[in-house]
Design a protein around this motif. Structure first.
Motif, PDB file in Angstrom:
ATOM      1  N   LEU A  80      11.033  29.739  32.390  1.00 45.46           N
ATOM      2  CA  LEU A  80       9.611  29.414  32.484  1.00 45.46           C
ATOM      3  C   LEU A  80       9.429  27.989  33.004  1.00 45.46           C
ATOM      4  O   LEU A  80      10.248  27.104  32.718  1.00 45.46           O
ATOM      5  N   PRO A  81       8.357  27.734  33.754  1.00 46.49           N
ATOM      6  CA  PRO A  81       8.153  26.415  34.375  1.00 46.49           C
ATOM      7  C   PRO A  81       7.579  25.385  33.411  1.00 46.49           C
ATOM      8  O   PRO A  81       6.510  24.808  33.634  1.00 46.49           O
ATOM      9  N   LEU A  82       8.303  25.133  32.326  1.00 47.42           N
ATOM     10  CA  LEU A  82       7.850  24.142  31.349  1.00 47.42           C
ATOM     11  C   LEU A  82       8.267  22.751  31.807  1.00 47.42           C
ATOM     12  O   LEU A  82       9.379  22.558  32.281  1.00 47.42           O
ATOM     13  N   THR A  83       7.373  21.793  31.652  1.00 44.99           N
ATOM     14  CA  THR A  83       7.646  20.430  32.108  1.00 44.99           C
ATOM     15  C   THR A  83       7.788  19.489  30.917  1.00 44.99           C
ATOM     16  O   THR A  83       7.413  19.817  29.791  1.00 44.99           O
ATOM     17  N   GLU A  84       8.307  18.299  31.193  1.00 42.69           N
ATOM     18  CA  GLU A  84       8.510  17.318  30.130  1.00 42.69           C
ATOM     19  C   GLU A  84       7.187  16.812  29.555  1.00 42.69           C
ATOM     20  O   GLU A  84       7.141  16.324  28.427  1.00 42.69           O
ATOM     21  N   LEU A 103      -8.032  15.703  17.053  1.00 38.41           N
ATOM     22  CA  LEU A 103      -6.829  16.531  17.106  1.00 38.41           C
ATOM     23  C   LEU A 103      -7.058  17.800  17.925  1.00 38.41           C
ATOM     24  O   LEU A 103      -6.183  18.233  18.689  1.00 38.41           O
ATOM     25  N   LEU A 104      -8.223  18.406  17.770  1.00 37.14           N
ATOM     26  CA  LEU A 104      -8.528  19.620  18.522  1.00 37.14           C
ATOM     27  C   LEU A 104      -8.635  19.331  20.014  1.00 37.14           C
ATOM     28  O   LEU A 104      -8.283  20.184  20.839  1.00 37.14           O
ATOM     29  N   THR A 105      -9.105  18.140  20.367  1.00 37.84           N
ATOM     30  CA  THR A 105      -9.128  17.745  21.780  1.00 37.84           C
ATOM     31  C   THR A 105      -7.729  17.810  22.358  1.00 37.84           C
ATOM     32  O   THR A 105      -7.486  18.430  23.400  1.00 37.84           O
ATOM     33  N   GLN A 106      -6.784  17.166  21.675  1.00 36.18           N
ATOM     34  CA  GLN A 106      -5.424  17.081  22.204  1.00 36.18           C
ATOM     35  C   GLN A 106      -4.709  18.433  22.144  1.00 36.18           C
ATOM     36  O   GLN A 106      -3.950  18.782  23.050  1.00 36.18           O
ATOM     37  N   ALA A 107      -4.948  19.193  21.086  1.00 35.78           N
ATOM     38  CA  ALA A 107      -4.311  20.510  20.973  1.00 35.78           C
ATOM     39  C   ALA A 107      -4.779  21.442  22.091  1.00 35.78           C
ATOM     40  O   ALA A 107      -3.984  22.211  22.655  1.00 35.78           O
ATOM     41  N   THR A 108      -6.057  21.382  22.424  1.00 32.45           N
ATOM     42  CA  THR A 108      -6.573  22.207  23.523  1.00 32.45           C
ATOM     43  C   THR A 108      -5.930  21.802  24.845  1.00 32.45           C
ATOM     44  O   THR A 108      -5.600  22.652  25.678  1.00 32.45           O
ATOM     45  N   ILE A 109      -5.743  20.509  25.039  1.00 31.61           N
ATOM     46  CA  ILE A 109      -5.094  20.018  26.260  1.00 31.61           C
ATOM     47  C   ILE A 109      -3.669  20.548  26.358  1.00 31.61           C
ATOM     48  O   ILE A 109      -3.218  20.971  27.434  1.00 31.61           O
ATOM     49  N   GLU A 110      -2.928  20.550  25.242  1.00 29.40           N
ATOM     50  CA  GLU A 110      -1.550  21.064  25.273  1.00 29.40           C
ATOM     51  C   GLU A 110      -1.534  22.545  25.633  1.00 29.40           C
ATOM     52  O   GLU A 110      -0.656  23.006  26.370  1.00 29.40           O
ATOM     53  N   LEU A 111      -2.494  23.291  25.134  1.00 28.93           N
ATOM     54  CA  LEU A 111      -2.570  24.714  25.471  1.00 28.93           C
ATOM     55  C   LEU A 111      -2.914  24.891  26.949  1.00 28.93           C
ATOM     56  O   LEU A 111      -2.363  25.761  27.636  1.00 28.93           O
TER      57      LEU A 111
END
Length: 497
Positions: free
Chosen positions: A73-77, A154-162
Motif C-alpha cells: 500500500l502507498p503509505l508515506t512517512e 484532537l478531532l481536527t487532527q484525527a480527521t486529517i490523518e484519516l
C-alpha cells in the motif's frame, strides 16, 4: 472493546527471535487484542478467531500473507499510522511501534460509574450536588480531559490523518475508539491510527467489511457493501459525535420510550419481534437525535445539548451525515470540510477555569461559562477578514483565548487558508517579557504589516511592542500575498467582574 485490563505476564517471540513481555491488555474486540509490552514504545497485536488466538499453521500463514499485501500500500512517512515492525513466530500477530504517553481516544468517551469510583468521587465546585452522580461523574471526566475545546482539536487532527489515507485510495475500515490513539497530556494533540490490519484499497465489488459494533456504516452492517471512503466517513462521524456529545447519535426519545414500555412482547409468540433499537440504529433505520426534519427520536437530555458543543456549521455537517447520508451513502458530506469545521469551532471556544469550554459570541458584552457561570476577566479576540480592492470582505477566521500573563501562538489558519499540513503552524506570537507584550512573526514566508501610531501600515520587523491602549482599541495587521487578509487583535475586558 474492554480497555486497560490487567493481564498475567506472558511472553511472545517475534520472527527475529526477540522476546516481548506483555504487561497489560489495552483493548479487545472481535478482530483481536492489543497489549502493552515492557518496552513503552512497543505494542503487540494478536488477531482472534472465534475469540481465540490463531496458532494453527494454515491460520498463521494466511495472516502473514495478508500483511505482505499491506507493505504494497502507498503509505508515506507523513501518515501517522503504526505499521507492523515484526511478525510473531508460531502465532498470528505482530509487534508495532507506539509513541509514549498516548492513550486510546476511547478514554475521552463517557466512563461508566462503578462502586469504587462512586465511593471516591468528589463533586467539583462548579457542579451542584443536586446533579445525580451518574451524570456528574462523566461531566467531571469531560472537564478534566480538556472539555469540548481539546476534543475539537484532537478531532481536527484525527480527521486529517484519516484524509491522508483516503488521498491515496486507502480506507481504514475498522474505525473504533481503540484504533485511534491521542496524547495523554492535554497540552499536546498528537494523533496516531494504530490498527493496520484492515487497510485496503477501496474496491467496487467487496461485499464484506470489518466493523466495531456501534461504529459501522449501515451498508456494511447490512452486508450489502464491503466498505468505501464514504463508509469510513460515516464511521468516523459516529465516533466523533459521541466524543463531543457524550451520547450515541441515535440514542434518543425512542430508546427512552422503549425503557418505559413494560409490555413484554417476547412472551407472545404470535407477535413478530422487530429488531432491537440498537440493531435498527446500526442499520441506519432510526432518525438522528438532532435531525433537522424528524423529531421522533429527538435528544432527551443524555449527554450535552447541541448548542453547547456544536457550531451551526458542525451541526449541519452531522445532520447531513446522519440524515440523508444515513439512507444514501452517496449523499454523505465529504470529510474534506470537516478538519476546517472542527478547527473553526476549537478556535472559537473559550477554555474556562472549570475545565469546560464554551463558544465566544461577539454579541455578548460579558461572556459567561454556561457550566460554572464564571466570566473570564480578559479575552484576546482575533478576527481575520478577506481583503481585496481596498475593501474589507467577510470574516475569514475567529480565534479567542483568555488573555493571561503567558505567551500565545496564533495559528496559520488565521489567514483563512486551511492547509492540512500547515494549519497549526504558529504564524504570529504574542510574547510576555516582564510586564510587556510583544508581537512577533515566527515564520519567514509571511509578510506582515502593522498599523503604527498614525494608523498607517508599516512592515512588522522583529518584536513589536503592543501597548495596553492599542490592544484595547484594536491592532490591525495586513497579511500580504498570497493571503491578502486583514487581522484585528483586540483585548476585550469583562467589566462586570
Amino acid at each position: 472493546m474492554v480497555q486497560q485490563k490487567k493481564t498475567e505476564s506472558m511472553k511472545v517471540k517475534d520472527q527475529l527471535s526477540q522476546w516481548h513481555l506483555l504487561t497489560k491488555e489495552l483493548g479487545r474486540g472481535g478482530q483481536g487484542v492489543v497489549y502493552r509490552t515492557a518496552d513503552p514504545e512497543l505494542l503487540v497485536k494478536m488477531p482472534l478467531k472465534d475469540g481465540k488466538e490463531i496458532t494453527d499453521i494454515a491460520g498463521v500463514e494466511e495472516f502473514q500473507k495478508k500483511f505482505e499485501r499491506l507493505y504494497l500500500l502507498p503509505l508515506t512517512e507523513s501518515m501517522h499510522i503504526t505499521r507492523p515492525l515484526y511478525l510473531l513466530e508460531d502465532k498470528a500477530g505482530y509487534v508495532m511501534q507506539m509513541m509514549q504517553d498516548m492513550q486510546p481516544i476511547g478514554e475521552l468517551l463517557p466512563q461508566l460509574l462503578n462502586k469504587q469510583s462512586s465511593k471516591e468521587f468528589i463533586y467539583p465546585d462548579w457542579l451542584s450536588k443536586d446533579v445525580p452522580i451518574g451524570v456528574a461523574y462523566p461531566l467531571d471526566m469531560y472537564a478534566r480531559s480538556g472539555g469540548s475545546k481539546r476534543r475539537l482539536e484532537l478531532l481536527t487532527q484525527a480527521t486529517i490523518e484519516l484524509l491522508r489515507l483516503h488521498s491515496v485510495g486507502v480506507i481504514f475500515m475498522d474505525i473504533s475508539p481503540d484504533n485511534i490513539f491521542v496524547s495523554s497530556d492535554p497540552n499536546y494533540n498528537e494523533v496516531w491510527l494504530i490498527d493496520a490490519d484492515n487497510l485496503r484499497f477501496e474496491t467496487v465489488n467487496a461485499k464484506h467489511g470489518v466493523i466495531t459494533p456501534q461504529y459501522g456504516a449501515p451498508e456494511i452492517v447490512k452486508g450489502i457493501d464491503g466498505g468505501r471512503v464514504v463508509s469510513d466517513a460515516y464511521s468516523w462521524a459516529l465516533l466523533a459525535f459521541k466524543i463531543l456529545a457524550m451520547v450515541n447519535a441515535f440514542d434518543g426519545q425512542l430508546f427512552l420510550d422503549a425503557q418505559d414500555d413494560d409490555e413484554d412482547w417476547a412472551k407472545d409468540e404470535s407477535v413478530d419481534i422487530a429488531p432491537s433499537l440498537d440493531v435498527q440504529a446500526e442499520r441506519g433505520e432510526l432518525p438522528f437525535i438532532f435531525d433537522a426534519t424528524d423529531d421522533s427520536n429527538k435528544h432527551i437530555g443524555r449527554g450535552l445539548p447541541a448548542n453547547l458543543i456544536f457550531t451551526p456549521d458542525l451541526l449541519n455537517f452531522f445532520q447531513k451525515m446522519f440524515g440523508e447520508g444515513r439512507v444514501d451513502q452517496w449523499k454523505r458530506p465529504s470529510l474534506h470540510s470537516l478538519p476546517r469545521l472542527f478547527a473553526q469551532a476549537a478556535d472559537s471556544s473559550i477554555q474556562c477555569c472549570c475545565g469546560m469550554s464554551f463558544y465566544y459570541n461577539s454579541s455578548e458584552s460579558t461572556p459567561t461559562c454556561p457550566y460554572c457561570q464564571q466570566q473570564p476577566q480578559k479575552l484576546l479576540v482575533v478576527t481575520s477578514y478577506f481583503y481585496s480592492s481596498e475593501e474589507i470582505g467577510e470574516v475569514a477566521w475567529h480565534w479567542v483565548a483568555p488573555f493571561l500573563d503567558m505567551n500565545l501562538q496564533l495559528p496559520k489558519r488565521l489567514s483563512g487558508h486551511f492547509d492540512i499540513d500547515q494549519h497549526n503552524v504558529p504564524m504570529l506570537e504574542i510574547n510576555q517579557i516582564e510586564q510587556d507584550k510583544f508581537l512577533y512573526v515566527p515564520i519567514e514566508n509571511v509578510q506582515v504589516s502593522i498599523t503604527d501610531e498614525n494608523g498607517k501600515f508599516v512592515p512588522l520587523i522583529g518584536h513589536w511592542l503592543l501597548e495596553k491602549q492599542q490592544l484595547e482599541e484594536g491592532v490591525q495587521l495586513y497579511l500580504h500575498f498570497p493571503y491578502s487578509v486583514i487581522i484585528e487583535i483586540k483585548v476585550q475586558k469583562n467589566y462586570e467582574i
